[in-house]
Design a protein around this motif. Sequence first.
Motif, mmCIF file in Angstrom:
data_model
loop_
_atom_site.group_PDB
_atom_site.id
_atom_site.type_symbol
_atom_site.label_atom_id
_atom_site.label_comp_id
_atom_site.label_asym_id
_atom_site.label_seq_id
_atom_site.Cartn_x
_atom_site.Cartn_y
_atom_site.Cartn_z
ATOM 1 N N UNK A 61 -55.094 -24.099 76.101
ATOM 2 C CA UNK A 61 -56.343 -23.369 75.896
ATOM 3 C C UNK A 61 -56.355 -22.028 76.597
ATOM 4 N N UNK A 62 -55.558 -21.896 77.664
ATOM 5 C CA UNK A 62 -55.528 -20.628 78.398
ATOM 6 C C UNK A 62 -54.275 -19.815 78.087
ATOM 7 N N UNK A 63 -53.609 -20.122 76.968
ATOM 8 C CA UNK A 63 -52.452 -19.324 76.563
ATOM 9 C C UNK A 63 -52.945 -17.975 76.073
ATOM 10 N N UNK A 64 -52.298 -16.909 76.499
ATOM 11 C CA UNK A 64 -52.792 -15.550 76.241
ATOM 12 C C UNK A 64 -51.943 -14.811 75.212
ATOM 13 N N UNK A 65 -52.595 -13.903 74.514
ATOM 14 C CA UNK A 65 -51.885 -13.035 73.581
ATOM 15 C C UNK A 65 -51.025 -12.039 74.354
ATOM 16 N N UNK A 66 -50.319 -11.200 73.633
ATOM 17 C CA UNK A 66 -49.471 -10.209 74.307
ATOM 18 C C UNK A 66 -50.284 -9.232 75.145
ATOM 19 N N UNK A 67 -51.531 -8.985 74.735
ATOM 20 C CA UNK A 67 -52.370 -8.083 75.526
ATOM 21 C C UNK A 67 -53.225 -8.834 76.544
#
Length: 546
Positions: A176-182
Amino acid sequence: MEEPTGNTVVIRIGIPDLQQTKCIKFNVDAPIWLSKQRILCTLNQSLKDVLNYGLFQPAYNGKAGKFLDEERQLREYPFPSIAPVPYLEFRYKRRVYTQAYLDEKQLSKLHTKANLKKLMEFVQQRNTEKVSRFLEKGLDPNFHDPDTGECPLTLAAQLEGCAEVIKALKSGGAHLDFRTKDGITALHKAVRSKNHMALITLLDLGASPDYKDSRGLTPLYHSSMVGGDPYCCELLLHDHAQVGCVDENGWQEIHQACRYGHVQHLEHLLFYGAEMSAQNASGNTALHVCALYNQDSCARVLLFRGADKEIRNYNSQTAFQVAIIAGNFDLAEIIKVHKASDVVPFRETPSYTNRRRVTPGALPSPRSLLRSASDNNLNGDKDHIQRHQVHRESRGRQGHSPVPSLRSLPALGQQHGSLGESRHADFPDSSLQSTTSSRSSQSRSPSLHHWQDQDRPVPRRSHSHGHGPHGRLSPGSVQRDPSPPHHTPPALTGTRGPKRKLYSAVPGRTFIVVKPYAPQGEGEIQLNRGERVKGREVLVLPRVCI
C-alpha cells in the motif's frame, strides 16, 4: 539525524543489496518511517529507488516474513528471542511469497515487459478477473511502468469504480505504501484525483493516512492543496490523519488551504486541531496568507474561529498590514473591524474511527479537548456537558461516529463574501448524516444537549416554531438549496466513514442579506439585498444570500 531519545533498542540491520550489516540504535516509539531515515543517513553508497526500500522482518517460528508498515511504531513488532540482538533487513519492497517452494525460473519468465504492460492495461480497463489471474500465477505488482512511472496500485487509485481492482492488487502482494517514480503513494494519488471511493478502499485495506511522499508530505497536505470534494479531507481526518505536516518552507495544511481558497477544507482542518497561529518560514500565519492572496472567505472563517489577527510575521507585519500592502483593501477592512466578541467557537469534539491503531498520546490533541468544553450554549451547565459526553460515548459504542460536515458552509466555498458585511454571521445547525437518516430523530447533533433528551420527531422545515426550550435553532431546520442540487457521495449512505452533520451555532445574531432571495417553499419569506435579519426571526437562512 538527531540521536534517538526515550525507549531505545539496538537492532542489527542487514542490507542485502549492498552486502552490508550495521548495528543501529532506534527509538521504539518512533514510526518505522523515521527508523528508515536513520538507516539512509548511515549509508555510504547510493541505492536506486530508495523510497521503496523498507524494513523487512524475516520469517521465523513458522511465521512468514513481512515488511514493517512505515507509519506504525517499532514497538508494535515483536522480535524473536532466539538472538541477543534483533535482526531486520533493509530491502526493496517486493511481493512476499508465502509458498514453501518457488520456481525462480518460472517467476522470471512471468515477469517480462510484455506481461507487466498487459497488467497495467488490465488495471486501466478495470478488468479485475484478468488482473487476479496474472497475480495468481505469481506476478509481482510492485513495479514501475517505464513510460509513466506509475505502478498498478497508484494507477488504480486514480480510476473511478476501481475498488475491486485495488482489492485484487492488495491480495496479490501489492504494498500500500509502494511509491511511483516521483515518490507518490496510492493514497496521494487518490486524493489528488479527488477519488474518495478509492481512498475509502485503501483506508479499509489498512493503509495509513500519514504515508509520506518524496517531500515528506502526507495525503492530507495534498488534499489541502488540490481541493476538490472536501469529503476526502474529512475521511483522512476521521481516520486519525495527523495535522501539522510541514514542507520545506514551513507551510502547513492550513496555509495551503488558505492559499488556494479551499474554505471547506480549512474548516475541517480547524475542527480537527489545526493551529491557526502556526507560522511558516516567513512568519506568516494562515491569516497572513489570506491577506496576501485575497482569500476573504477563508479569512472570515479564521476570524470567526478565533484567529489572532495581531500576530506579526518576521517582517513585523500584521495580517491587516499585509492586506493593505497587497492592495486587498476590502479584506483589510474585514480584518480591521473584527472583534473578539464575534468569535464562534466549535461546540463538538472531533470524531475518529476506532478501527485504527492510535499512537499513544497523539490523540486527542490539547486543542480538541479545549474545543470539547467550549460549549457556547446560552444556558449551558455542567449537567448538560456531562449528559453530552455520556451521549457521545453511548453513540460510539453503537458504532455511530458523528463528524461535522462542511455542508453548512457551501456559500463560503462557492461564493466569495457570501456572509456579507455582517460580522455576527453564524452557521446554522443541522445533522445531515446520510440521505436516509438525515431527518431521523436519532441523527440530531450531539452538541444540542437539550434536544438529545427529547424523542419527538424533528420537523423537516421550521420557520416560526423552530426554537428549542433555550432559544437555539432546531436541528433539521436548515433548508437545502434546491438549485443546483448537491448530491451526497455514495459512500455517505453506507456505514463506512464519518457521519454527516453541520457545525453548531447560536441563534440571535444579526445577518445582512447580500443577495436577494425568493421563497422556494411554504412558510419562507422574501429577502431583499441590504435587509438585516435576526436569527430569531428567520430560522431557515438561505445559504447563498445570508
